[in-house]
Scaffold this active site. Structure first.
Site, short mmCIF file in Angstrom:
data_model
loop_
_atom_site.label_atom_id
_atom_site.label_comp_id
_atom_site.label_asym_id
_atom_site.label_seq_id
_atom_site.Cartn_x
_atom_site.Cartn_y
_atom_site.Cartn_z
N GLU A 1 41.69 -45.32 -36.05
CA GLU A 1 40.86 -44.97 -37.22
C GLU A 1 40.88 -43.46 -37.32
O GLU A 1 40.46 -42.77 -36.40
CB GLU A 1 39.42 -45.46 -37.05
N GLU B 1 38.36 -52.97 -37.31
CA GLU B 1 37.27 -52.96 -36.34
C GLU B 1 36.07 -53.67 -36.93
O GLU B 1 35.98 -53.89 -38.13
CB GLU B 1 36.88 -51.51 -36.02
N CYS C 1 34.00 -40.08 -41.60
CA CYS C 1 35.33 -40.35 -42.16
C CYS C 1 35.20 -41.05 -43.51
O CYS C 1 36.13 -41.07 -44.30
CB CYS C 1 36.18 -41.15 -41.19
N ASN D 1 31.50 -37.64 -33.93
CA ASN D 1 30.61 -37.71 -35.10
C ASN D 1 29.63 -38.88 -35.09
O ASN D 1 28.56 -38.78 -35.67
CB ASN D 1 31.42 -37.67 -36.40
O1 TXE Z 1 39.46 -34.84 -32.88
P1 TXE Z 1 40.47 -35.30 -31.79
P2 TXE Z 1 38.35 -33.66 -32.79
C1 TXE Z 1 38.89 -35.32 -37.56
C2 TXE Z 1 38.20 -34.23 -38.34
C3 TXE Z 1 37.99 -33.15 -37.33
C4 TXE Z 1 39.22 -33.28 -36.47
C5 TXE Z 1 39.12 -32.74 -35.08
O2 TXE Z 1 39.06 -33.78 -39.35
O3 TXE Z 1 37.91 -31.89 -37.88
O4 TXE Z 1 39.46 -34.68 -36.43
O5 TXE Z 1 38.12 -33.40 -34.32
C6 TXE Z 1 40.63 -37.31 -27.69
N1 TXE Z 1 45.42 -38.05 -25.98
N2 TXE Z 1 37.97 -36.34 -37.11
O6 TXE Z 1 38.90 -32.44 -32.16
O7 TXE Z 1 41.03 -34.16 -31.08
C7 TXE Z 1 39.48 -36.34 -27.72
O8 TXE Z 1 39.17 -35.90 -26.42
C8 TXE Z 1 44.36 -38.88 -26.01
C9 TXE Z 1 37.88 -37.52 -37.90
O9 TXE Z 1 37.15 -34.22 -32.15
O10 TXE Z 1 41.37 -36.28 -32.43
C10 TXE Z 1 38.40 -37.19 -28.37
O11 TXE Z 1 37.82 -38.06 -27.41
N3 TXE Z 1 43.16 -38.55 -26.50
C11 TXE Z 1 37.26 -38.64 -37.15
C12 TXE Z 1 39.18 -37.99 -29.40
O12 TXE Z 1 40.54 -37.97 -28.94
C13 TXE Z 1 43.01 -37.32 -26.99
C14 TXE Z 1 36.10 -38.28 -36.30
C15 TXE Z 1 39.13 -37.40 -30.81
O13 TXE Z 1 39.52 -36.04 -30.74
C16 TXE Z 1 44.08 -36.40 -27.00
C17 TXE Z 1 36.29 -37.05 -35.60
C18 TXE Z 1 45.32 -36.81 -26.47
N4 TXE Z 1 46.38 -36.01 -26.43
C19 TXE Z 1 37.20 -36.13 -36.02
N5 TXE Z 1 43.64 -35.25 -27.57
C20 TXE Z 1 36.93 -39.83 -37.99
N6 TXE Z 1 37.94 -40.56 -38.43
O14 TXE Z 1 35.78 -40.14 -38.23
C21 TXE Z 1 42.34 -35.45 -27.91
N7 TXE Z 1 41.95 -36.70 -27.54
#
Ligand code: TXE
Length: 484
Positions: free
Chosen positions: A254, A465, A288, A156
């Protein structure tokens, strides 16, 4: 309308000072126009991730012993180049993630400013000297870099979030392995390309792209990764936490938010509506810190909802590069489907539909939807779960105390805002909101880079952060006793 350029990037990993092809490759698409491939990018596996971690561990020995001036100069150079190229980087960001061009250019500039800020901080990592309890003994407390930092980021804010992790990590003398989200590899690569020109010792900064399940998982489990900073979903955050705890690595998370914006009866209603529109719907609600729960005191509830609905109807949804567009597309199909499912659930549970939430057709095929507003009850899922899209609900509050109770009635605790002209109510809310950040007469989204960012409860874990507080995470404290 301005057409997006047809240039397709080829994004490679950056490992040990060299550009490397991946084990496989993937593509990132423009969510405003799905015919356009933004980048063809390298995807790593476990062994390529391992190479990056080993390179970082070797480089740490060199980088951690460099002078603060050397680190400051490198970060300053990176910041200057990002700022000089903010329009080009913003264009790439808007094409790959889908936020509007002005928002994207502002984010690119923010990334540059963050590097500049931490260039200064590299010079200010200090310690303290304390009188010992014993005669003739001196005690000092110093901060040292932690080691290899594994930085895992979401889609994002594909320039700003990496910047606010990479810059303090390097400023404090750590080596970095950076894994951007699969949705925005070109933004990660563009940042790496600039960092790669800053003459850091080979291996000090590494970029590995690919899936979370493979690259991310390899990073969080690797015994040579000393510190993990993660921003993303709560479910993945939990995985990162477990992996870090199992091997005693430092960890910072976060995750989501379900941020309340309280509107009291004495508020400037126009300002409150502005805050709600900005906080709930700009950046397509994909923040977020988005204001997804609008808690409105009964006497102004109906007037607020009527004005907000009017403003929402005037918002223009469209291609991220089209001038005058307020809301770009949703970042990808999966997120759009989640948003639509959340809207369907809201209807099923009996939340009252006020506006929007429809799929939209635009001249180019993309993930377009209109911003959505519902009147909800506190137990509705729309009022409890993070949706991460342009979807907000309004909750009616009897009075200021009830509004505060509703604001705190959530598993999350990132940011809470209040619109009021009463100093007494504002101070009371600031003190009693169980969050990491409060806003008075401001949207919940929109933060400064030189002060701490983070929350409580299910939103965040570990040290804050950004700003000077970032050093808490990227350094470890050493207490030295000495008899002269
Ligand atoms: O998140 P992921 P996604 C929330 C928001 C959204 C949901 C899914 O609700 O709909 O998360 O988004 C990496 N071990 N937020 O799919 O999967 C992944 O490759 C290590 C809120 O993008 O958590 C990416 O680089 N890493 C948030 C990162 O984690 C892993 C902003 C985030 O992906 C992993 C974005 C694993 N097993 C989404 N699996 C905010 N707080 O602003 C995935 N990743």
């Amino acid at each position: 309308m301005k057409r997006s350029p047809e240039v397709q990037l080829s994004a490679r990993h950056y490992i040990n000072g060299r550009w490397e092809t991946g084990v496989t490759s993937g593509q990132s698409l423009n969510p405003s126009d799905l015919r356009e491939t933004v980048a063809e990018y390298a995807r790593a596996d476990r062994s390529q991730t391992e190479q990056a971690v080993r390179a970082a561990a070797d480089a740490f020995r060199v980088w951690s012993m460099t002078t603060p001036q050397r680190r400051a100069d490198a970060l300053d150079q990176i910041g200057s180049e990002i700022l000089a190229r903010k329009d080009e980087l913003g264009l790439l960001l808007a094409r790959e993630e889908g936020k509007t061009l002005p928002e994207a250019v502002a984010e690119a500039a923010r990334a540059g400013q963050i590097f500049k800020f931490f260039a200064g901080e590299a010079l200010r990592v200090g310690g303290e000297s304390v009188a010992s309890l014993r005669p003739g003994v001196h005690v000092d407390i110093t901060r040292e870099p932690v080691g290899v930092a594994g930085l895992i980021t979401p889609w994002n804010f594909p320039l700003a979030i990496p910047a606010w992790k990479i810059a303090p990590a390097l400023a404090c003398g750590n080596a970095v392995v950076f894994k951007p989200s699969e949705l925005v590899p070109a933004c990660g690569w563009a940042l790496a390309e600039i960092i790669g020109r800053a003459a850091l010792p080979a291996g000090t900064f590494n970029l590995v792209m690919g899936s979370g399940r493979e690259v991310g998982q390899a990073l969080i489990e690797h015994p040579l990764v000393d510190a993990l900073s993660f921003t993303g979903s709560a479910a993945t955050g939990e995985r990162v936490l477990q992996a870090a705890a199992a091997r005693r690595a430092k960890v910072q998370l976060e995750m989501g938010g379900k941020n309340p914006l309280v509107v009291l009866a004495d508020a400037d209603l126009e300002l409150a509506v502005d805050c709600a529109v900005q906080g709930a719907f700009f950046s397509t609600g994909q923040r977020c810190t988005a204001s997804s729960r609008l808690i409105v005191e009964a006497p102004v509830h109906d007037a607020f909802v009527a004005r907000l609905k009017q403003r929402m109807a005037a918002l223009k949804v469209g291609h991220a590069l089209e001038p005058g567009v307020d809301i770009g597309p949703v970042a990808d199909r999966a997120q759009l489907e989640e948003n639509m499912a959340a809207i369907a659930t809201a209807r099923e549970e009996g939340a009252e539909h006020v506006y929007g939430g429809d799929l939209l057709q635009r001249p180019s095929e993309g993930h377009y939807m209109s911003p959505a507003l519902f009147l909800a009850q506190p137990n509705h899922r729309i009022a409890r779960e993070e949706i991460f899209g342009p979807v907000a609900c309004v909750l009616r509050a009897d009075d200021a105390e009830h509004a505060l109770a509703l604001a705190n009635d959530t598993p999350f605790g990132l940011c809470a805002g209040i619109c009021t002209n009463s100093l007494r109510h504002a101070m009371h809310f600031r003190r009693h909101a169980r969050v990491g950040m409060t806003m008075v007469n401001l949207p919940t989204a929109g933060i400064d880079y030189h002060v701490p960012f983070g929350g409580r409860k299910a939103s965040s874990y570990g040290a804050r952060e950004q700003g000077r507080h970032a050093a808490e995470f990227y350094t470890t404290v050493k207490t030295g006793y000495m008899r002269a």
